[in-house]
Write a protein that holds these residues in place. Structure first.
Motif, PDB file in Angstrom:
ATOM      1  N   ASP A 115       0.822  -1.218   0.000  1.00  0.00           N
ATOM      2  CA  ASP A 115       0.000   0.000   0.000  1.00  0.00           C
ATOM      3  C   ASP A 115       0.854   1.266   0.000  1.00  0.00           C
ATOM      4  O   ASP A 115       0.402   2.312  -0.458  1.00  0.00           O
ATOM      5  N   LYS A 116       2.068   1.172   0.503  1.00  0.00           N
ATOM      6  CA  LYS A 116       2.925   2.351   0.605  1.00  0.00           C
ATOM      7  C   LYS A 116       3.644   2.683  -0.706  1.00  0.00           C
ATOM      8  O   LYS A 116       4.211   3.764  -0.832  1.00  0.00           O
ATOM      9  N   LEU A 117       3.603   1.770  -1.663  1.00  0.00           N
ATOM     10  CA  LEU A 117       4.188   2.054  -2.974  1.00  0.00           C
ATOM     11  C   LEU A 117       3.307   3.078  -3.695  1.00  0.00           C
ATOM     12  O   LEU A 117       2.117   3.218  -3.385  1.00  0.00           O
ATOM     13  N   PRO A 118       3.851   3.793  -4.673  1.00  0.00           N
ATOM     14  CA  PRO A 118       3.042   4.767  -5.413  1.00  0.00           C
ATOM     15  C   PRO A 118       1.874   4.093  -6.132  1.00  0.00           C
ATOM     16  O   PRO A 118       1.993   2.951  -6.593  1.00  0.00           O
ATOM     17  N   ARG A 119       0.757   4.797  -6.206  1.00  0.00           N
ATOM     18  CA  ARG A 119      -0.426   4.242  -6.876  1.00  0.00           C
ATOM     19  C   ARG A 119      -0.145   3.872  -8.317  1.00  0.00           C
ATOM     20  O   ARG A 119      -0.583   2.845  -8.810  1.00  0.00           O
ATOM     21  N   ASN A 120       0.570   4.742  -8.997  1.00  0.00           N
ATOM     22  CA  ASN A 120       0.815   4.522 -10.423  1.00  0.00           C
ATOM     23  C   ASN A 120       1.835   3.422 -10.685  1.00  0.00           C
ATOM     24  O   ASN A 120       2.152   3.138 -11.836  1.00  0.00           O
ATOM     25  N   ALA A 121       2.341   2.785  -9.642  1.00  0.00           N
ATOM     26  CA  ALA A 121       3.265   1.669  -9.820  1.00  0.00           C
ATOM     27  C   ALA A 121       2.513   0.374 -10.111  1.00  0.00           C
ATOM     28  O   ALA A 121       3.120  -0.632 -10.442  1.00  0.00           O
ATOM     29  N   SER A 122       1.200   0.420 -10.023  1.00  0.00           N
ATOM     30  CA  SER A 122       0.384  -0.759 -10.301  1.00  0.00           C
ATOM     31  C   SER A 122       0.118  -0.872 -11.807  1.00  0.00           C
ATOM     32  O   SER A 122      -0.316   0.089 -12.438  1.00  0.00           O
ATOM     33  N   PRO A 123       0.365  -2.041 -12.391  1.00  0.00           N
ATOM     34  CA  PRO A 123       0.152  -2.199 -13.832  1.00  0.00           C
ATOM     35  C   PRO A 123      -1.312  -2.068 -14.252  1.00  0.00           C
ATOM     36  O   PRO A 123      -1.599  -1.830 -15.420  1.00  0.00           O
ATOM     37  N   VAL A 124      -2.221  -2.192 -13.305  1.00  0.00           N
ATOM     38  CA  VAL A 124      -3.648  -2.072 -13.619  1.00  0.00           C
ATOM     39  C   VAL A 124      -3.989  -0.653 -14.069  1.00  0.00           C
ATOM     40  O   VAL A 124      -4.925  -0.431 -14.825  1.00  0.00           O
ATOM     41  N   ARG A 125      -3.211   0.313 -13.631  1.00  0.00           N
ATOM     42  CA  ARG A 125      -3.491   1.715 -13.945  1.00  0.00           C
ATOM     43  C   ARG A 125      -3.015   2.132 -15.339  1.00  0.00           C
ATOM     44  O   ARG A 125      -3.279   3.240 -15.782  1.00  0.00           O
ATOM     45  N   LEU A 126      -2.324   1.245 -16.041  1.00  0.00           N
ATOM     46  CA  LEU A 126      -1.871   1.556 -17.401  1.00  0.00           C
ATOM     47  C   LEU A 126      -3.036   1.434 -18.377  1.00  0.00           C
ATOM     48  O   LEU A 126      -3.946   0.634 -18.181  1.00  0.00           O
ATOM     49  N   HIS A 127      -2.978   2.223 -19.428  1.00  0.00           N
ATOM     50  CA  HIS A 127      -3.997   2.156 -20.477  1.00  0.00           C
ATOM     51  C   HIS A 127      -3.279   2.100 -21.812  1.00  0.00           C
ATOM     52  O   HIS A 127      -2.375   2.904 -22.067  1.00  0.00           O
ATOM     53  N   ASN A 128      -3.655   1.150 -22.652  1.00  0.00           N
ATOM     54  CA  ASN A 128      -3.013   1.028 -23.954  1.00  0.00           C
ATOM     55  C   ASN A 128      -3.347   2.229 -24.823  1.00  0.00           C
ATOM     56  O   ASN A 128      -4.505   2.613 -24.947  1.00  0.00           O
ATOM     57  N   ARG A 129      -2.326   2.819 -25.426  1.00  0.00           N
ATOM     58  CA  ARG A 129      -2.511   3.965 -26.318  1.00  0.00           C
ATOM     59  C   ARG A 129      -1.724   3.739 -27.602  1.00  0.00           C
ATOM     60  O   ARG A 129      -0.689   3.077 -27.599  1.00  0.00           O
ATOM     61  N   CYS A 130      -2.209   4.337 -28.679  1.00  0.00           N
ATOM     62  CA  CYS A 130      -1.527   4.273 -29.971  1.00  0.00           C
ATOM     63  C   CYS A 130      -0.135   4.887 -29.826  1.00  0.00           C
ATOM     64  O   CYS A 130       0.019   5.963 -29.260  1.00  0.00           O
ATOM     65  N   LYS A 131       0.871   4.199 -30.341  1.00  0.00           N
ATOM     66  CA  LYS A 131       2.251   4.683 -30.236  1.00  0.00           C
ATOM     67  C   LYS A 131       2.480   5.946 -31.067  1.00  0.00           C
ATOM     68  O   LYS A 131       3.336   6.755 -30.751  1.00  0.00           O
ATOM     69  N   LEU A 132       1.704   6.123 -32.129  1.00  0.00           N
ATOM     70  CA  LEU A 132       1.915   7.265 -33.014  1.00  0.00           C
ATOM     71  C   LEU A 132       1.056   8.474 -32.656  1.00  0.00           C
ATOM     72  O   LEU A 132       1.529   9.607 -32.692  1.00  0.00           O
ATOM     73  N   THR A 133      -0.210   8.242 -32.324  1.00  0.00           N
ATOM     74  CA  THR A 133      -1.124   9.369 -32.090  1.00  0.00           C
ATOM     75  C   THR A 133      -1.537   9.528 -30.640  1.00  0.00           C
ATOM     76  O   THR A 133      -2.014  10.585 -30.259  1.00  0.00           O
ATOM     77  N   GLY A 134      -1.425   8.471 -29.837  1.00  0.00           N
ATOM     78  CA  GLY A 134      -1.842   8.535 -28.439  1.00  0.00           C
ATOM     79  C   GLY A 134      -3.316   8.256 -28.238  1.00  0.00           C
ATOM     80  O   GLY A 134      -3.838   8.406 -27.140  1.00  0.00           O
ATOM     81  N   ARG A 135      -4.011   7.842 -29.306  1.00  0.00           N
ATOM     82  CA  ARG A 135      -5.443   7.572 -29.218  1.00  0.00           C
ATOM     83  C   ARG A 135      -5.695   6.405 -28.263  1.00  0.00           C
ATOM     84  O   ARG A 135      -5.081   5.343 -28.395  1.00  0.00           O
ATOM     85  N   PRO A 136      -6.618   6.573 -27.285  1.00  0.00           N
ATOM     86  CA  PRO A 136      -6.831   5.537 -26.279  1.00  0.00           C
ATOM     87  C   PRO A 136      -7.803   4.435 -26.700  1.00  0.00           C
ATOM     88  O   PRO A 136      -7.784   3.351 -26.143  1.00  0.00           O
ATOM     89  N   LYS A 137      -8.639   4.709 -27.674  1.00  0.00           N
ATOM     90  CA  LYS A 137      -9.649   3.718 -28.072  1.00  0.00           C
ATOM     91  C   LYS A 137      -9.304   3.123 -29.429  1.00  0.00           C
ATOM     92  O   LYS A 137      -8.607   3.731 -30.225  1.00  0.00           O
ATOM     93  N   GLY A 138      -9.812   1.924 -29.679  1.00  0.00           N
ATOM     94  CA  GLY A 138      -9.566   1.262 -30.947  1.00  0.00           C
ATOM     95  C   GLY A 138      -8.120   0.802 -31.079  1.00  0.00           C
ATOM     96  O   GLY A 138      -7.563   0.784 -32.169  1.00  0.00           O
ATOM     97  N   TYR A 139      -7.522   0.400 -29.973  1.00  0.00           N
ATOM     98  CA  TYR A 139      -6.117  -0.009 -29.930  1.00  0.00           C
ATOM     99  C   TYR A 139      -5.982  -1.445 -30.400  1.00  0.00           C
ATOM    100  O   TYR A 139      -6.718  -2.330 -29.971  1.00  0.00           O
TER     101      TYR A 139
END
Length: 89
Positions: free
Chosen positions: A37-61
């Motif tokens: 619990d003391k680790l940073p919140r964003n250190a959890s892989p669940v908080r990642l979201h797949n984004r397009c490598k070229l445009t950064g678009r979050p949907k339709g990945y």
């Protein structure tokens, strides 16, 4: 195209996940959830979201290519992705 700040935030999360991956796995194996619990919140892989490598678009990945469907279609139509041809029957 996604805002630069959103893309940068996602990259920062990715770096944090990589940095704490070993420590998280070790703490989970020990069952030490208080230290986890003391680790940073964003250190959890669940908080990642797949984004397009070229445009950064979050949907339709598309995981296989790492880009969004819109970018994929543009690149495929221009013949920039090897092995991809337009279907015809």
């Amino acid at each position: 195209m996604a805002r630069k700040s959103v893309i940068a935030r996602e990259r920062k999360r990715q770096r944090l996940v990589e940095k704490y991956a070993d420590k998280r796995a070790e703490l989970k194996a020990q069952g030490d959830y208080e230290a986890l619990d003391k680790l940073p919140r964003n250190a959890s892989p669940v908080r990642l979201h797949n984004r397009c490598k070229l445009t950064g678009r979050p949907k339709g990945y598309m995981r296989k290519f790492g880009i969004s469907r819109v970018t994929f279609r543009e690149l495929a139509s221009n013949g920039k992705i090897p092995g991809i041809t337009k279907a015809s029957w």
